[in-house]
Design a protein around this motif. Structure first.
Motif, PDB file in Angstrom:
ATOM      1  N   SER A   1      53.472  62.411  22.287  1.00 29.05           N
ATOM      2  CA  SER A   1      54.382  61.961  21.155  1.00 29.05           C
ATOM      3  C   SER A   1      55.036  60.565  21.548  1.00 29.05           C
ATOM      4  N   GLN A   2      56.264  60.292  21.593  1.00 32.08           N
ATOM      5  CA  GLN A   2      57.048  58.987  21.844  1.00 32.08           C
ATOM      6  C   GLN A   2      56.701  58.697  23.182  1.00 32.08           C
TER       7      GLN A   2
ATOM      8  N   THR B   1      49.087  62.536  21.079  1.00 34.06           N
ATOM      9  CA  THR B   1      49.399  62.280  19.973  1.00 34.06           C
ATOM     10  C   THR B   1      50.436  60.980  20.233  1.00 34.06           C
ATOM     11  N   GLY B   2      49.754  59.866  20.256  1.00 37.96           N
ATOM     12  CA  GLY B   2      50.355  58.438  20.310  1.00 37.96           C
ATOM     13  C   GLY B   2      49.379  57.549  20.086  1.00 37.96           C
ATOM     14  N   GLY B   3      50.060  56.106  19.753  1.00 38.66           N
ATOM     15  CA  GLY B   3      49.429  54.914  19.822  1.00 38.66           C
ATOM     16  C   GLY B   3      50.117  53.625  20.073  1.00 38.66           C
ATOM     17  N   LEU B   4      49.478  52.662  20.238  1.00 41.07           N
ATOM     18  CA  LEU B   4      50.442  51.542  20.640  1.00 41.07           C
ATOM     19  C   LEU B   4      51.315  51.245  19.554  1.00 41.07           C
ATOM     20  N   ILE B   5      52.445  50.484  20.121  1.00 45.38           N
ATOM     21  CA  ILE B   5      53.851  50.203  19.531  1.00 45.38           C
ATOM     22  C   ILE B   5      53.829  48.863  18.523  1.00 45.38           C
ATOM     23  N   GLY B   6      54.358  49.043  17.541  1.00 48.47           N
ATOM     24  CA  GLY B   6      54.742  48.006  16.622  1.00 48.47           C
ATOM     25  C   GLY B   6      54.232  47.958  15.203  1.00 48.47           C
TER      26      GLY B   6
ATOM     27  N   VAL C   1      58.790  45.826  16.538  1.00 47.02           N
ATOM     28  CA  VAL C   1      59.282  45.994  17.446  1.00 47.02           C
ATOM     29  C   VAL C   1      60.726  45.379  18.145  1.00 47.02           C
ATOM     30  N   GLU C   2      61.205  44.384  17.494  1.00 45.86           N
ATOM     31  CA  GLU C   2      62.532  43.957  17.558  1.00 45.86           C
ATOM     32  C   GLU C   2      63.616  45.111  17.075  1.00 45.86           C
ATOM     33  N   ASN C   3      63.105  45.929  16.397  1.00 41.73           N
ATOM     34  CA  ASN C   3      64.258  47.153  16.055  1.00 41.73           C
ATOM     35  C   ASN C   3      64.296  48.039  17.113  1.00 41.73           C
ATOM     36  N   ASN C   4      63.335  48.300  17.733  1.00 39.09           N
ATOM     37  CA  ASN C   4      63.441  49.247  18.855  1.00 39.09           C
ATOM     38  C   ASN C   4      63.844  48.613  20.234  1.00 39.09           C
ATOM     39  N   GLN C   5      64.403  47.514  20.261  1.00 36.38           N
ATOM     40  CA  GLN C   5      64.953  46.824  21.286  1.00 36.38           C
ATOM     41  C   GLN C   5      66.432  46.887  21.472  1.00 36.38           C
ATOM     42  N   PRO C   6      67.076  46.831  22.618  1.00 34.89           N
ATOM     43  CA  PRO C   6      66.352  46.653  24.090  1.00 34.89           C
ATOM     44  C   PRO C   6      65.845  47.841  24.634  1.00 34.89           C
ATOM     45  N   ALA C   7      66.045  49.028  23.780  1.00 34.85           N
ATOM     46  CA  ALA C   7      65.592  50.357  24.520  1.00 34.85           C
ATOM     47  C   ALA C   7      64.160  50.189  24.921  1.00 34.85           C
ATOM     48  N   LEU C   8      63.123  49.444  24.022  1.00 36.50           N
ATOM     49  CA  LEU C   8      61.651  49.890  24.479  1.00 36.50           C
ATOM     50  C   LEU C   8      61.441  48.769  25.631  1.00 36.50           C
ATOM     51  N   ASP C   9      61.888  47.881  25.846  1.00 40.94           N
ATOM     52  CA  ASP C   9      61.628  46.794  27.174  1.00 40.94           C
ATOM     53  C   ASP C   9      62.352  47.538  28.323  1.00 40.94           C
ATOM     54  N   SER C  10      63.304  48.216  28.097  1.00 37.42           N
ATOM     55  CA  SER C  10      64.049  49.071  29.201  1.00 37.42           C
ATOM     56  C   SER C  10      63.116  50.252  29.561  1.00 37.42           C
ATOM     57  N   ALA C  11      62.687  50.993  28.747  1.00 39.57           N
ATOM     58  CA  ALA C  11      61.709  52.001  28.813  1.00 39.57           C
ATOM     59  C   ALA C  11      60.503  51.599  29.784  1.00 39.57           C
ATOM     60  N   LEU C  12      60.050  50.596  29.210  1.00 37.18           N
ATOM     61  CA  LEU C  12      58.961  49.866  30.031  1.00 37.18           C
ATOM     62  C   LEU C  12      59.085  49.306  31.502  1.00 37.18           C
ATOM     63  N   GLU C  13      60.319  48.972  31.485  1.00 34.20           N
ATOM     64  CA  GLU C  13      60.890  48.490  32.841  1.00 34.20           C
ATOM     65  C   GLU C  13      61.036  49.682  33.846  1.00 34.20           C
ATOM     66  N   VAL C  14      61.250  50.955  33.104  1.00 31.09           N
ATOM     67  CA  VAL C  14      61.387  52.214  34.009  1.00 31.09           C
ATOM     68  C   VAL C  14      60.139  52.715  34.623  1.00 31.09           C
ATOM     69  N   ILE C  15      59.116  52.701  33.654  1.00 32.14           N
ATOM     70  CA  ILE C  15      57.819  52.842  34.080  1.00 32.14           C
ATOM     71  C   ILE C  15      57.413  51.810  35.271  1.00 32.14           C
TER      72      ILE C  15
ATOM     73  N   PHE D   1      57.778  54.483  16.162  1.00 28.92           N
ATOM     74  CA  PHE D   1      56.785  53.470  16.986  1.00 28.92           C
ATOM     75  C   PHE D   1      56.186  52.559  16.029  1.00 28.92           C
ATOM     76  N   MET D   2      56.087  52.692  14.797  1.00 22.44           N
ATOM     77  CA  MET D   2      55.614  51.683  13.798  1.00 22.44           C
ATOM     78  C   MET D   2      56.339  50.919  13.165  1.00 22.44           C
ATOM     79  N   ALA D   3      57.697  50.871  13.540  1.00 22.16           N
ATOM     80  CA  ALA D   3      58.782  49.986  13.246  1.00 22.16           C
ATOM     81  C   ALA D   3      58.535  48.531  13.849  1.00 22.16           C
TER      82      ALA D   3
END
Length: 207
Positions: A105-106, A129-134, A68-82, A64-66
């Motif tokens: 965690s994640q 056990t978590g924090g904001l992403i980026g 943000v673009e490295n975690n795309q499109p999965a991250l945006d897709s996960a946020l859309e599911v929520i 989650f500290m990487a």
């Protein structure tokens, strides 16, 4: 990287009959059925319980500290599911202020990221056990007003995946959005959820 499809495990009261609902987000390598098993330790009488399942058991591929673009499109897709789950619950008659979130965690990172980007009056937010992403946090991403929504953030010190500095930084951003944040840092705690953390979560769920 993959996108997520909406696959949801449910428990508790059917949403149409429930007064409250909780969205529970599992960690990397885990499952919806695993996180939903926490219900046996939580005060969730009368709740509709929703736990989405990540494709390949991971909401996004890297830390989650990487960047943000490295975690795309999965991250945006996960946020859309929520977001879709929140909309589903509202359509079934549950008010936003009666929707709660819990993640580990994640899943805790995702919980904070979704609610931080969509700050509003919720029932409560629990991030084990978590924090904001980026790689760096972009404050402009986090908008709205939590209207004193109770937020519990817990972590171990040190934690192998979540630096305490990021947890503290995340708590401060949420406070600026008028969240009522309780932050608990446990020296030497393993990457797990303790009985004390579950008890603190229950104080939020009972409100």
């Amino acid at each position: 990287m993959y996108r997520h499809t909406k696959q949801v495990v449910t428990a508790g009261v059917p949403a149409e009959q429930a007064k409250k609902a909780i969205i529970m987000l599992h960690g990397r390598g885990a499952s919806a059925s695993g996180i939903i098993s926490l219900k046996d330790h939580l005060e969730l009488d009368g709740f509709a319980i929703y736990a989405p399942q990540a494709n390949e058991h991971s909401w996004y591929p890297y830390s989650f500290m990487a960047p943000v673009e490295n975690n795309q499109p999965a991250l945006d897709s996960a946020l859309e599911v929520i977001g879709e789950l929140v909309d589903d619950l509202k359509q079934k008659g549950i008010a936003q202020e009666d929707i709660y979130f819990l993640g580990f965690s994640q899943g805790a990172c995702l919980t904070l990221e979704y609610t931080g980007r969509n700050a509003g009056s919720y029932g409560g937010i629990i991030a084990f056990t978590g924090g904001l992403i980026g790689e760096q946090l972009v404050k402009e991403n986090y908008k709205g007003d939590f209207s004193n929504t109770p937020v519990l953030i817990t972590t171990g010190d040190p934690d192998p995946h979540v630096p305490v500095s990021r947890v503290n930084e995340s708590a401060e951003i949420l406070k600026e959005l008028n969240a009522d944040v309780t932050l608990k840092i446990y020296k030497g705690r393993q990457h797990t959820i303790s009985g004390e953390e579950l008890a603190l979560a229950n104080t939020i769920l009972k409100n």
